[in-house]
Design a protein around this motif. Structure first.
Motif, mmCIF file in Angstrom:
data_model
loop_
_atom_site.group_PDB
_atom_site.id
_atom_site.type_symbol
_atom_site.label_atom_id
_atom_site.label_comp_id
_atom_site.label_asym_id
_atom_site.label_seq_id
_atom_site.Cartn_x
_atom_site.Cartn_y
_atom_site.Cartn_z
ATOM 1 N N ARG A 44 0.835 -1.200 0.000
ATOM 2 C CA ARG A 44 0.000 0.000 0.000
ATOM 3 C C ARG A 44 0.875 1.257 0.000
ATOM 4 O O ARG A 44 0.568 2.232 -0.692
ATOM 5 N N THR A 45 1.943 1.217 0.771
ATOM 6 C CA THR A 45 2.836 2.378 0.821
ATOM 7 C C THR A 45 3.510 2.603 -0.517
ATOM 8 O O THR A 45 3.625 3.746 -0.985
ATOM 9 N N MET A 46 3.976 1.532 -1.157
ATOM 10 C CA MET A 46 4.576 1.681 -2.485
ATOM 11 C C MET A 46 3.587 2.269 -3.473
ATOM 12 O O MET A 46 3.942 3.110 -4.311
ATOM 13 N N GLY A 47 2.320 1.832 -3.390
ATOM 14 C CA GLY A 47 1.304 2.351 -4.294
ATOM 15 C C GLY A 47 0.994 3.818 -4.062
ATOM 16 O O GLY A 47 0.619 4.530 -5.007
ATOM 17 N N ILE A 48 1.154 4.296 -2.813
ATOM 18 C CA ILE A 48 0.907 5.710 -2.511
ATOM 19 C C ILE A 48 2.109 6.565 -2.899
ATOM 20 O O ILE A 48 1.963 7.630 -3.512
ATOM 21 N N VAL A 70 4.373 6.243 -5.119
ATOM 22 C CA VAL A 70 4.640 6.410 -6.546
ATOM 23 C C VAL A 70 3.843 7.572 -7.137
ATOM 24 O O VAL A 70 4.173 8.068 -8.225
ATOM 25 N N PHE A 71 2.801 8.045 -6.420
ATOM 26 C CA PHE A 71 2.057 9.193 -6.922
ATOM 27 C C PHE A 71 2.903 10.465 -6.902
ATOM 28 O O PHE A 71 2.624 11.406 -7.656
ATOM 29 N N GLY A 72 3.947 10.519 -6.052
ATOM 30 C CA GLY A 72 4.843 11.669 -6.063
ATOM 31 C C GLY A 72 5.555 11.821 -7.390
ATOM 32 O O GLY A 72 5.456 12.876 -8.043
ATOM 33 N N PRO A 73 6.290 10.799 -7.862
ATOM 34 C CA PRO A 73 6.908 10.900 -9.195
ATOM 35 C C PRO A 73 5.895 11.077 -10.325
ATOM 36 O O PRO A 73 6.179 11.775 -11.307
ATOM 37 N N LEU A 74 4.726 10.463 -10.191
ATOM 38 C CA LEU A 74 3.708 10.621 -11.234
ATOM 39 C C LEU A 74 3.252 12.074 -11.345
ATOM 40 O O LEU A 74 3.165 12.632 -12.447
ATOM 41 N N LEU A 75 2.949 12.691 -10.211
ATOM 42 C CA LEU A 75 2.545 14.100 -10.229
ATOM 43 C C LEU A 75 3.664 14.982 -10.753
ATOM 44 O O LEU A 75 3.422 15.969 -11.449
ATOM 45 N N MET A 96 6.360 17.961 -4.578
ATOM 46 C CA MET A 96 5.459 16.809 -4.644
ATOM 47 C C MET A 96 6.193 15.506 -4.334
ATOM 48 O O MET A 96 5.729 14.677 -3.550
ATOM 49 N N GLU A 97 7.371 15.341 -4.961
ATOM 50 C CA GLU A 97 8.139 14.129 -4.710
ATOM 51 C C GLU A 97 8.681 14.100 -3.290
ATOM 52 O O GLU A 97 8.717 13.052 -2.646
ATOM 53 N N GLY A 98 9.115 15.250 -2.789
ATOM 54 C CA GLY A 98 9.695 15.299 -1.461
ATOM 55 C C GLY A 98 8.706 14.983 -0.370
ATOM 56 O O GLY A 98 9.036 14.329 0.630
ATOM 57 N N ILE A 99 7.465 15.429 -0.526
ATOM 58 C CA ILE A 99 6.430 15.115 0.464
ATOM 59 C C ILE A 99 6.224 13.609 0.539
ATOM 60 O O ILE A 99 5.991 13.044 1.620
ATOM 61 N N MET A 100 6.326 12.938 -0.599
ATOM 62 C CA MET A 100 6.217 11.484 -0.623
ATOM 63 C C MET A 100 7.530 10.797 -0.245
ATOM 64 O O MET A 100 7.583 9.568 -0.163
ATOM 65 N N GLY A 101 8.590 11.587 -0.027
ATOM 66 C CA GLY A 101 9.866 11.010 0.363
ATOM 67 C C GLY A 101 10.644 10.382 -0.764
ATOM 68 O O GLY A 101 11.715 9.813 -0.541
ATOM 69 N N ALA A 102 10.106 10.423 -1.996
ATOM 70 C CA ALA A 102 10.762 9.756 -3.126
ATOM 71 C C ALA A 102 12.070 10.464 -3.462
ATOM 72 O O ALA A 102 12.174 11.683 -3.311
ATOM 73 N N ILE A 142 5.820 3.807 -17.041
ATOM 74 C CA ILE A 142 6.451 2.879 -16.093
ATOM 75 C C ILE A 142 5.919 3.112 -14.685
ATOM 76 O O ILE A 142 5.648 2.158 -13.939
ATOM 77 N N HIS A 143 5.763 4.368 -14.293
ATOM 78 C CA HIS A 143 5.231 4.666 -12.965
ATOM 79 C C HIS A 143 3.797 4.155 -12.804
ATOM 80 O O HIS A 143 3.414 3.660 -11.737
ATOM 81 N N ILE A 144 2.999 4.272 -13.864
ATOM 82 C CA ILE A 144 1.617 3.771 -13.802
ATOM 83 C C ILE A 144 1.612 2.252 -13.654
ATOM 84 O O ILE A 144 0.845 1.682 -12.860
ATOM 85 N N ILE A 145 2.475 1.576 -14.425
ATOM 86 C CA ILE A 145 2.579 0.115 -14.293
ATOM 87 C C ILE A 145 3.010 -0.266 -12.887
ATOM 88 O O ILE A 145 2.465 -1.204 -12.280
ATOM 89 N N TYR A 146 3.967 0.465 -12.337
ATOM 90 C CA TYR A 146 4.444 0.204 -10.976
ATOM 91 C C TYR A 146 3.299 0.344 -9.974
ATOM 92 O O TYR A 146 3.129 -0.495 -9.078
ATOM 93 N N ALA A 147 2.511 1.419 -10.112
ATOM 94 C CA ALA A 147 1.395 1.643 -9.192
ATOM 95 C C ALA A 147 0.355 0.528 -9.297
ATOM 96 O O ALA A 147 -0.150 0.033 -8.272
ATOM 97 N N LEU A 148 0.030 0.109 -10.509
ATOM 98 C CA LEU A 148 -0.960 -0.963 -10.693
ATOM 99 C C LEU A 148 -0.472 -2.276 -10.083
ATOM 100 O O LEU A 148 -1.243 -3.001 -9.429
ATOM 101 N N LEU A 149 0.817 -2.584 -10.280
ATOM 102 C CA LEU A 149 1.364 -3.815 -9.700
ATOM 103 C C LEU A 149 1.360 -3.745 -8.172
ATOM 104 O O LEU A 149 1.050 -4.737 -7.500
ATOM 105 N N ALA A 150 1.716 -2.579 -7.627
ATOM 106 C CA ALA A 150 1.752 -2.436 -6.170
ATOM 107 C C ALA A 150 0.365 -2.583 -5.558
ATOM 108 O O ALA A 150 0.205 -3.199 -4.496
ATOM 109 N N TRP A 151 -0.655 -2.049 -6.204
ATOM 110 C CA TRP A 151 -2.007 -2.081 -5.644
ATOM 111 C C TRP A 151 -2.720 -3.413 -5.883
ATOM 112 O O TRP A 151 -3.508 -3.857 -5.038
#
Length: 526
Positions: A139-143, A145-150, A178-184, A247-256
């Motif tokens: 769940r954390t990985m899926g959340i 990844v929205f930082g790099p996506l945004l 955006m990325e920093g708030i997610m820690g990415a 790639i980020h979208i694929i990563y999010a789908l796999l994580a969720w």
């Protein structure tokens, strides 16, 4: 399970690295597009255009054809009657990008984005590490990844509409927020490392961590090549960013939806209850509402920050404090500071050996290839052989001997770093310098081994299986050393010493590695 997280790591590392080169081109295009030239900005050798004075007005109007501002330069048109100065469209490729003022602005934009991202990653990665334990790895990985996506989507918006956005290209500075708030990307690494820890047996930890970090470096090596290939084939500088978004979208789908969770719901509930108790202790009932919530906010981050997670703690059997994790974190910070010296090392090589950009490319390729081969092939093979040697012992003894091997590997790796950089400091030619740097990359066994030792020490000391918080704290140490302190320290050192001792940065690395070895000498296994 191990193969799945390695696949996820390959996606995240490729998505990060594929935009490395094109990102600089994006900055260049945006800065050139947003700059309004002045007569003193861009200059070319005088171009003489001789026309009759009777048609001077028409000549000037033809010279002032409508082109993007950054493609115009100021020159002088010599006529039979008089001289005038007027905008004349330059047909010289890269006239804007090659100007020092533009380069300085690009460097300033890149530095601001890097500083904002680094500082926010330091502030949030530890908290996300605790979130891993409370809500699960996938769940954390899926959340996150929205930082790099945004950030990718914001890059599209700025590239397309920079002329109408406030601040023009400086609007891009919102992306690292955006990325920093997610820690990415450090929180992504913490999540993937925690997952690997959950699905690995203790004797296999260092080997599996080596594979994980090796995949990270492989993606960092192949990503820029892939991004450059996409840009060349499509003719669009944004092609690499489109690929990263996919790639980020694929990563999010796999994580969720595809990755199974590596920790049980009971462990998550226990972590949430413990976190709630820790926050309750921070509440001052006599304080006002604002002060009370401020204390809760500080407490929530402090319990995940490395100064707390990695600080000395009292042992159960004696009143003395356990400094093992603290010494381990100090050594990890020093080694990561060395790894943050890359740009200064490149400058040193270009200056000392008079390399061309092609020579530097060979150097970077050789070091990257040796790193990937060592982490993906050589080190896992060594660990596997050692495991077979211990297979005849009892399981408990095998586990302890495996951890002892990891501790010895950490110490040996710091010595390899010191030896490699010392040899680089006295290397007489560029070829020998490259070979010595390749030797130093064999010290990267430090990274997987230190994570394995830290896991054993933290679990034995706290009695809790909150590895997410631990790897979040280590992620902050990595960011501080490799992205903030290291580049600043080595850049300053090189600027000060380049005139009389350019190799000072190499001897500084030797000192950092030896200090790390001394810190590791105080680490004792439970």
């Amino acid at each position: 399970m191990v193969c799945r997280i390695l696949c996820m790591k390959s996606l995240s590392s490729l998505a990060t690295a594929v935009t490395a080169g094109p990102r600089v081109e994006i900055y260049t295009e945006l800065v050139c597009r947003g700059y309004t030239p002045t007569p003193a900005l861009l200059t070319l050798p005088p171009v003489a255009i001789t026309v009759p004075s009777t048609i001077l007005g028409n000549a000037v109007s033809l010279a002032q054809v409508h082109l993007p501002h950054h493609e115009q330069v100021w020159t002088t048109i010599h006529t039979t009657g008089q001289d005038i100065t007027t905008p004349y469209p330059s047909m010289v490729p890269g006239a804007c990008a090659n100007h020092p003022h533009i380069q300085a602005e690009i460097a300033k934009l890149g530095a601001v984005i890097a500083i904002i991202g680094g500082i926010l990653s330091c502030l949030t990665t530890g908290w996300w590490g605790g979130f891993l334990d409370r809500h699960g790895r996938t769940r954390t990985m899926g959340i996150i990844v929205f930082g790099p996506l945004l950030s990718d989507f914001l890059t599209f918006i700025v590239f397309l509409f920079s002329d109408t956005l406030p601040g023009k290209y400086w609007f891009l500075a919102i992306a690292p927020i955006m990325e920093g708030i997610m820690g990415a990307p450090s929180s992504v690494m913490a999540a993937e490392t925690s997952y690997m820890r959950d699905v690995s047996e203790s004797p296999d930890l260092a080997r599996n961590f080596s594979l994980l970090i090796g995949i990270f470096y492989a993606g960092g090596t192949m990503g820029p090549v892939f991004g450059g290939f996409l840009n060349q084939r499509t003719g669009s500088v944004m092609a690499a960013f489109y690929a990263a978004t996919v790639i980020h979208i694929i990563y999010a789908l796999l994580a969720w939806f595809a990755m199974p969770e590596s920790i049980s719901k009971a462990m998550m509930v226990h972590a949430r209850n413990r976190y709630a108790d820790e926050l309750a202790l921070a509440v001052d009932t006599d304080a006002g509402p604002f002060r009370r919530w401020a204390k809760v906010l500080v407490k929530s981050f402090w319990d995940s920050f490395p100064l707390h997670v990695l600080a000395p703690k009292p042992t159960q059997n004696s009143g003395r404090k356990d400094w093992n994790l603290t010494c381990l974190a100090i050594s990890a910070g020093l080694i990561n500071a060395i790894m943050g010296s890359g740009s200064s090392i490149y400058q040193y090589a270009l200056y000392t050996f008079q390399w061309s950009s092609l020579d530097l490319g060979y150097f970077i390729s050789a070091s990257g290839l040796s790193t990937v081969i060592f982490l993906l092939v050589i080190l896992p093979a060594i660990i596997s052989v050692w495991k077979r040697v211990l297979s005849s012992n009892r399981h408990a003894e095998e586990a302890r001997q495996g951890t002892l091997f990891d501790l010895h590997l950490v110490r040996l790796s710091s010595v390899v770093f010191a030896t490699g950089y010392a040899l680089m400091g006295v290397a007489p030619t560029g070829l020998i310098f490259t070979l010595c740097f390749v030797i130093s990359t064999f010290g990267l066994g430090f990274l997987p081994a230190v994570q394995s030792v830290a896991t054993i020490l933290h679990t034995g000391l706290s009695g809790e299986d909150d590895t997410g918080r631990l790897f979040g704290a280590l992620g902050v140490v990595y960011v501080l050393g490799g992205r903030i302190i290291g580049p600043a320290l080595y850049g300053t050192m090189y600027a000060v010493t380049v005139s009389f001792l350019p190799s000072a940065i190499l001897w500084l690395s030797v000192g950092c590695a030896l200090t790390a070895f001394l810190a590791l000498a105080f680490v004792r296994l439970p």
